[in-house]
Write a protein that holds these residues in place. Structure first.
Motif, PDB file in Angstrom:
ATOM      1  N   GLN A 234       0.811  -1.222   0.000  1.00  0.00           N
ATOM      2  CA  GLN A 234       0.000   0.000   0.000  1.00  0.00           C
ATOM      3  C   GLN A 234       0.845   1.274   0.000  1.00  0.00           C
ATOM      4  OE1 GLN A 234      -3.190   0.021   3.016  1.00  0.00           O
ATOM      5  NE2 GLN A 234      -2.812  -2.175   3.316  1.00  0.00           N
ATOM      6  N   ASP A 235       2.157   1.133   0.175  1.00  0.00           N
ATOM      7  CA  ASP A 235       3.018   2.311   0.301  1.00  0.00           C
ATOM      8  C   ASP A 235       3.422   2.809  -1.088  1.00  0.00           C
ATOM      9  OD1 ASP A 235       4.625   4.341   1.114  1.00  0.00           O
ATOM     10  OD2 ASP A 235       6.209   3.082   1.963  1.00  0.00           O
ATOM     11  N   HIS A 236       2.763   3.873  -1.540  1.00  0.00           N
ATOM     12  CA  HIS A 236       3.063   4.459  -2.852  1.00  0.00           C
ATOM     13  C   HIS A 236       3.609   5.884  -2.710  1.00  0.00           C
ATOM     14  CE1 HIS A 236       1.016   1.010  -4.485  1.00  0.00           C
ATOM     15  NE2 HIS A 236      -0.114   1.338  -3.886  1.00  0.00           N
ATOM     16  N   SER A 237       3.942   6.289  -1.500  1.00  0.00           N
ATOM     17  CA  SER A 237       4.425   7.658  -1.291  1.00  0.00           C
ATOM     18  C   SER A 237       5.867   7.788  -1.761  1.00  0.00           C
ATOM     19  CB  SER A 237       4.331   8.035   0.192  1.00  0.00           C
ATOM     20  OG  SER A 237       5.094   7.144   0.977  1.00  0.00           O
ATOM     21  N   ASP A 238       6.216   9.005  -2.166  1.00  0.00           N
ATOM     22  CA  ASP A 238       7.586   9.291  -2.592  1.00  0.00           C
ATOM     23  C   ASP A 238       8.472   9.522  -1.372  1.00  0.00           C
ATOM     24  OD1 ASP A 238       6.931   9.217  -5.324  1.00  0.00           O
ATOM     25  OD2 ASP A 238       6.209  11.305  -5.249  1.00  0.00           O
ATOM     26  N   PRO A 239       9.765   9.203  -1.472  1.00  0.00           N
ATOM     27  CA  PRO A 239      10.678   9.483  -0.360  1.00  0.00           C
ATOM     28  C   PRO A 239      10.749  10.985  -0.092  1.00  0.00           C
ATOM     29  CG  PRO A 239      11.702   8.028  -1.984  1.00  0.00           C
ATOM     30  CD  PRO A 239      10.433   8.535  -2.594  1.00  0.00           C
ATOM     31  N   LEU A 240      10.930  11.330   1.163  1.00  0.00           N
ATOM     32  CA  LEU A 240      11.091  12.737   1.523  1.00  0.00           C
ATOM     33  C   LEU A 240      12.508  13.193   1.188  1.00  0.00           C
ATOM     34  CD1 LEU A 240       9.358  12.689   5.033  1.00  0.00           C
ATOM     35  CD2 LEU A 240       8.340  13.210   2.819  1.00  0.00           C
ATOM     36  N   PRO A 241      12.687  14.466   0.870  1.00  0.00           N
ATOM     37  CA  PRO A 241      14.031  14.973   0.554  1.00  0.00           C
ATOM     38  C   PRO A 241      14.977  14.760   1.746  1.00  0.00           C
ATOM     39  CG  PRO A 241      12.354  16.604   0.014  1.00  0.00           C
ATOM     40  CD  PRO A 241      11.665  15.520   0.776  1.00  0.00           C
ATOM     41  N   GLU A 242      16.157  14.224   1.481  1.00  0.00           N
ATOM     42  CA  GLU A 242      17.119  13.991   2.554  1.00  0.00           C
ATOM     43  C   GLU A 242      17.702  15.299   3.047  1.00  0.00           C
ATOM     44  OE1 GLU A 242      20.054  11.189   1.321  1.00  0.00           O
ATOM     45  OE2 GLU A 242      18.605   9.587   0.953  1.00  0.00           O
ATOM     46  N   MET A 243      18.166  15.273   4.298  1.00  0.00           N
ATOM     47  CA  MET A 243      18.763  16.464   4.903  1.00  0.00           C
ATOM     48  C   MET A 243      20.192  16.180   5.309  1.00  0.00           C
ATOM     49  SD  MET A 243      15.853  18.125   7.374  1.00  0.00           S
ATOM     50  CE  MET A 243      17.005  19.413   7.878  1.00  0.00           C
TER      51      MET A 243
ATOM     52  N   GLN B   7       2.629  16.640   0.891  1.00  0.00           N
ATOM     53  CA  GLN B   7       1.667  15.596   0.533  1.00  0.00           C
ATOM     54  C   GLN B   7       2.240  14.206   0.832  1.00  0.00           C
ATOM     55  OE1 GLN B   7       0.420  15.641  -3.556  1.00  0.00           O
ATOM     56  NE2 GLN B   7      -1.116  14.037  -3.288  1.00  0.00           N
ATOM     57  N   SER B   8       3.504  14.000   0.468  1.00  0.00           N
ATOM     58  CA  SER B   8       4.132  12.703   0.715  1.00  0.00           C
ATOM     59  C   SER B   8       4.238  12.432   2.214  1.00  0.00           C
ATOM     60  CB  SER B   8       5.521  12.663   0.073  1.00  0.00           C
ATOM     61  OG  SER B   8       6.089  11.388   0.212  1.00  0.00           O
ATOM     62  N   LEU B   9       4.569  13.468   2.989  1.00  0.00           N
ATOM     63  CA  LEU B   9       4.648  13.318   4.446  1.00  0.00           C
ATOM     64  C   LEU B   9       3.299  12.904   5.011  1.00  0.00           C
ATOM     65  CD1 LEU B   9       6.090  13.651   7.189  1.00  0.00           C
ATOM     66  CD2 LEU B   9       5.484  16.089   7.111  1.00  0.00           C
ATOM     67  N   GLN B  10       2.226  13.563   4.558  1.00  0.00           N
ATOM     68  CA  GLN B  10       0.894  13.215   5.049  1.00  0.00           C
ATOM     69  C   GLN B  10       0.528  11.785   4.668  1.00  0.00           C
ATOM     70  OE1 GLN B  10      -2.210  16.074   4.217  1.00  0.00           O
ATOM     71  NE2 GLN B  10      -3.853  14.585   4.565  1.00  0.00           N
ATOM     72  N   GLN B  11       0.879  11.372   3.439  1.00  0.00           N
ATOM     73  CA  GLN B  11       0.583  10.002   3.003  1.00  0.00           C
ATOM     74  C   GLN B  11       1.282   8.976   3.896  1.00  0.00           C
ATOM     75  OE1 GLN B  11       1.865  10.044  -1.079  1.00  0.00           O
ATOM     76  NE2 GLN B  11      -0.189  10.445  -1.879  1.00  0.00           N
ATOM     77  N   LYS B  12       2.541   9.223   4.204  1.00  0.00           N
ATOM     78  CA  LYS B  12       3.294   8.280   5.035  1.00  0.00           C
ATOM     79  C   LYS B  12       2.705   8.194   6.435  1.00  0.00           C
ATOM     80  CE  LYS B  12       7.777   8.799   2.707  1.00  0.00           C
ATOM     81  NZ  LYS B  12       8.032   7.389   2.385  1.00  0.00           N
ATOM     82  N   LEU B  13       2.437   9.350   7.030  1.00  0.00           N
ATOM     83  CA  LEU B  13       1.921   9.365   8.402  1.00  0.00           C
ATOM     84  C   LEU B  13       0.519   8.772   8.482  1.00  0.00           C
ATOM     85  CD1 LEU B  13       3.213  12.874   9.566  1.00  0.00           C
ATOM     86  CD2 LEU B  13       4.120  10.633  10.200  1.00  0.00           C
ATOM     87  N   THR B  14      -0.252   8.935   7.404  1.00  0.00           N
ATOM     88  CA  THR B  14      -1.603   8.349   7.367  1.00  0.00           C
ATOM     89  C   THR B  14      -1.514   6.829   7.235  1.00  0.00           C
ATOM     90  OG1 THR B  14      -2.493  10.348   6.329  1.00  0.00           O
ATOM     91  CG2 THR B  14      -3.813   8.333   6.148  1.00  0.00           C
ATOM     92  N   LEU B  15      -0.670   6.370   6.311  1.00  0.00           N
ATOM     93  CA  LEU B  15      -0.524   4.929   6.090  1.00  0.00           C
ATOM     94  C   LEU B  15      -0.073   4.233   7.372  1.00  0.00           C
ATOM     95  CD1 LEU B  15      -0.412   2.546   4.024  1.00  0.00           C
ATOM     96  CD2 LEU B  15       2.008   3.106   3.731  1.00  0.00           C
ATOM     97  N   LEU B  16       0.848   4.850   8.103  1.00  0.00           N
ATOM     98  CA  LEU B  16       1.409   4.212   9.296  1.00  0.00           C
ATOM     99  C   LEU B  16       0.521   4.378  10.531  1.00  0.00           C
ATOM    100  CD1 LEU B  16       5.149   5.263   8.812  1.00  0.00           C
ATOM    101  CD2 LEU B  16       4.093   3.042   8.326  1.00  0.00           C
ATOM    102  N   GLY B  17      -0.552   5.160  10.411  1.00  0.00           N
ATOM    103  CA  GLY B  17      -1.485   5.312  11.526  1.00  0.00           C
ATOM    104  C   GLY B  17      -1.130   6.417  12.499  1.00  0.00           C
ATOM    105  N   ASP B  18      -0.101   7.196  12.197  1.00  0.00           N
ATOM    106  CA  ASP B  18       0.265   8.300  13.097  1.00  0.00           C
ATOM    107  C   ASP B  18      -0.641   9.508  12.892  1.00  0.00           C
ATOM    108  OD1 ASP B  18       2.812   7.206  14.362  1.00  0.00           O
ATOM    109  OD2 ASP B  18       3.274   6.998  12.241  1.00  0.00           O
TER     110      ASP B  18
END
Length: 569
Positions: free
Chosen positions: A214-223, A240-251
């Motif tokens: 189910q994980d189709h989000s793009d990687p976040l820019p590295e720092m 948008q990608s951050l929100q997708q990741k946090l939503t998928l993981l339940g946070d």
């Protein structure tokens, strides 16, 4: 004609009784009266070499005796084939092999992709026998792996007491609970560890296996690791990608189809950081982004590796009274047994340094037997040579300034001699008191590594998120609480008497516990806490070591890959 042939076989069987022995005669009679084909010659031909071509791991000499025993119990009959087809129980075991990852095992280790071809060849006696013996070999391996793990903790130079006695009678289980059973899954479930944490990890594993596709989000820019953390704002380019990741993981539990506010995402990120052992500031730093970008397949591997270590523990330690999880820097104390095993308190701990492999805290399962108030710190010779002697050479009077003294091998105080310390005929020890590196109490479960739990004079370390600073022992945030809990059934001890013993009592006073307490110093980079999965850094590389060993395949190495290193403080 067929009936006549069977009667003739019976007559011959009894005629040959003195020559062949009762057991073989019983087998002949059994096969003569059975409606199933007699696969005995082919089965014996497959078992005898201890090797079957076409299996992923063809050599089964390590369990050949078990395979023989099981077939002997069943008159060398086919166990898994009837009417030229797999039995219902065989189908259930094949399903187990296919779904092995749901239990933290690798399906291909049990030939998961090879069974269709074997089933297609069941019509020939040779094909039926090969299918049958290969299934038996894999079933025994499967039960053994589930119960005691695939790897030996001794290979990693760990001290898991009771592992060598942690055996399962796979032959009896197959014979009495699986081959004729209506519920194969129940017998397999019973072979797994029964600890509550293992069961919770198994649920977490299923959750993350379901999340992977189910994980189709793009990687976040590295720092840059040295760059300052940034707050989440509407201008963050990967919002948008951050929100997708946090939503998928339940946070993040808000509307997945609506753009979340910066404040809501900040709270969700704090929750994510909490689950991953990170500083809970709600900001995007390099460590947080690395954790967010970690593939979910890697999280699956963390859960699987942690489950493997649970399999090393025997019943005394599956639901231990004290469990230290090293990557989490956390100790938990438990009371009760079975499903009533419940946490009574937890505290932060400091582990061995991760940047020096001689100070890594090992995995240990042992019995705590006593505690020592106002202990001396007997400096290990290796530390004395590496750290104490250089200071003595640079700074006369260093030992006295740091509250050290020297003793001979009988414990008598003697004048310091650098050459004798270097040779190991003279020991350095730190006197009892508030400046002692062990603090005012230590908790002992004797083991080859000289690792134990203890107080410390460096209290500020417990406020840090990462707490790997010791030489290998485990430092406790609240030692009086631990002492009071351990001595709760001893009427001579309470909070006041413990405080007196620590602050004003006799130096190096040993107090025996009423009964030994099971202690597990564990290494779980995955942990289920209140139904949520938590993940931590593989700071010692123990997961890496385990994966390399598993990837090497059978037979897994049994001997330690390095010598035991004495650790202290």
């Amino acid at each position: 004609m067929q009936t006549y042939a069977r009667r003739l076989a019976l007559v011959l069987a009894f005629t040959l009784l003195p020559l062949s022995g009762c057991k073989r005669t019983h087998q002949i009679i059994h096969h003569a009266t059975s409606s199933e084909p007699d696969y005995t010659p082919q089965i014996l031909a497959d078992i005898t070499p201890g090797h079957i071509d076409g299996m992923k791991y063809p050599d089964f000499t390590d369990i050949q005796a078990q395979v023989n025993n099981l077939y002997d119990m069943r008159d060398v009959d086919a166990l898994w084939v009837k009417g030229g087809k797999p039995t219902a129980q065989a189908d259930a075991m094949l399903q187990e092999f296919s779904n092995a990852m749901q239990r933290g095992l690798r399906p291909e280790d049990y030939d998961a992709s090879r069974w269709d071809e074997r089933v297609a060849n069941l019509k020939s006696p040779e094909g039926a026998a090969l299918f049958d013996v290969a299934l038996t070999v894999n079933a025994i391996r499967y039960l053994n792996d589930l119960h005691e793990g695939r790897t030996n903790p001794a290979h990693f130079t760990f001290g898991v007491k009771g592992y060598n006695e942690k055996k399962i009678d796979a032959v009896t289980i197959l014979n009495t609970q699986i081959i004729d059973a209506s519920d194969v899954t129940a017998a397999v479930d019973a072979a797994e560890p029964q600890s509550l944490q293992y069961k919770a990890l198994k649920k977490g594993l299923k959750q993350y296996l379901d999340l992977v596709p189910q994980d189709h989000s793009d990687p976040l820019p590295e720092m840059n690791p040295n760059a300052k953390s940034i707050a989440i704002t509407a201008g963050y380019p990967a919002l948008q990608s951050l929100q997708q990741k946090l939503t998928l993981l339940g946070d993040y539990s808000g509307d997945a189809n609506a753009t979340a506010s910066s404040a809501d995402l900040t709270e969700a990120l704090k929750h994510f950081q909490h689950r991953h052992g990170l500083n809970e500031d709600g900001k995007l730093g390099s460590a947080t982004i690395d954790a967010l970008n970690t593939p979910l397949t890697a999280r699956v591997t963390q859960i699987v590796d942690t489950m493997e270590r649970w399999r090393w523990l025997n019943d005394d330690y599956q639901n231990a009274a004290i469990i230290v999880n090293l990557p989490e820097f956390e100790l938990r104390a438990f009371e009760g047994t079975g499903n009533d095993h419940h946490e009574v308190f937890r505290m932060n701990v400091v582990d061995g340094k991760s940047d020096d492999d001689t100070h890594h805290t090992p995995v240990i399962a042992d019995q705590m037997k006593y505690l020592v108030f106002r202990p001396y710190w007997n400096v290990p010779p290796s530390i004395a040579r590496k750290e104490i002697i250089p200071h003595m050479q640079k700074q006369p009077g260093y030992l006295g300034a740091k509250n050290y003294e020297t003793v001979d091998l009988k414990g008598n105080v003697v004048s310091p001699n650098i050459a004798a310390i270097d040779k190991g005929t003279q020991m350095v020890r730190q006197k009892a008191g508030t400046s002692n590196s062990l603090g005012l109490v230590k908790f002992m479960f004797p083991n080859p590594f000289n690792v134990y739990l203890h107080d410390t004079n460096e209290k500020a370390l417990f406020t840090r998120t990462r707490r790997d600073y010791s030489h290998g022992c485990v430092r406790l945030q609240d030692p009086p609480k631990m002492a009071n809990w351990l001595l709760r059934d001893n009427s001579k001890w309470d909070e006041d008497s413990i405080a007196d013993a620590m602050n004003d009592g006799q130096d190096n006073k040993t107090v025996l516990l009423p009964k030994p307490i099971p202690v597990v110093v564990f290494y779980g980079t995955a942990w289920s806490d209140d139904g949520e999965m938590h993940f931590f850094r593989d700071m010692y590389g123990y997961d890496d070591d385990l994966e390399k060993t598993l990837n090497g395949g059978r037979p897994y190495p049994q001997k330690p890959m390095k010598a035991v290193t004495e650790k202290d403080a």
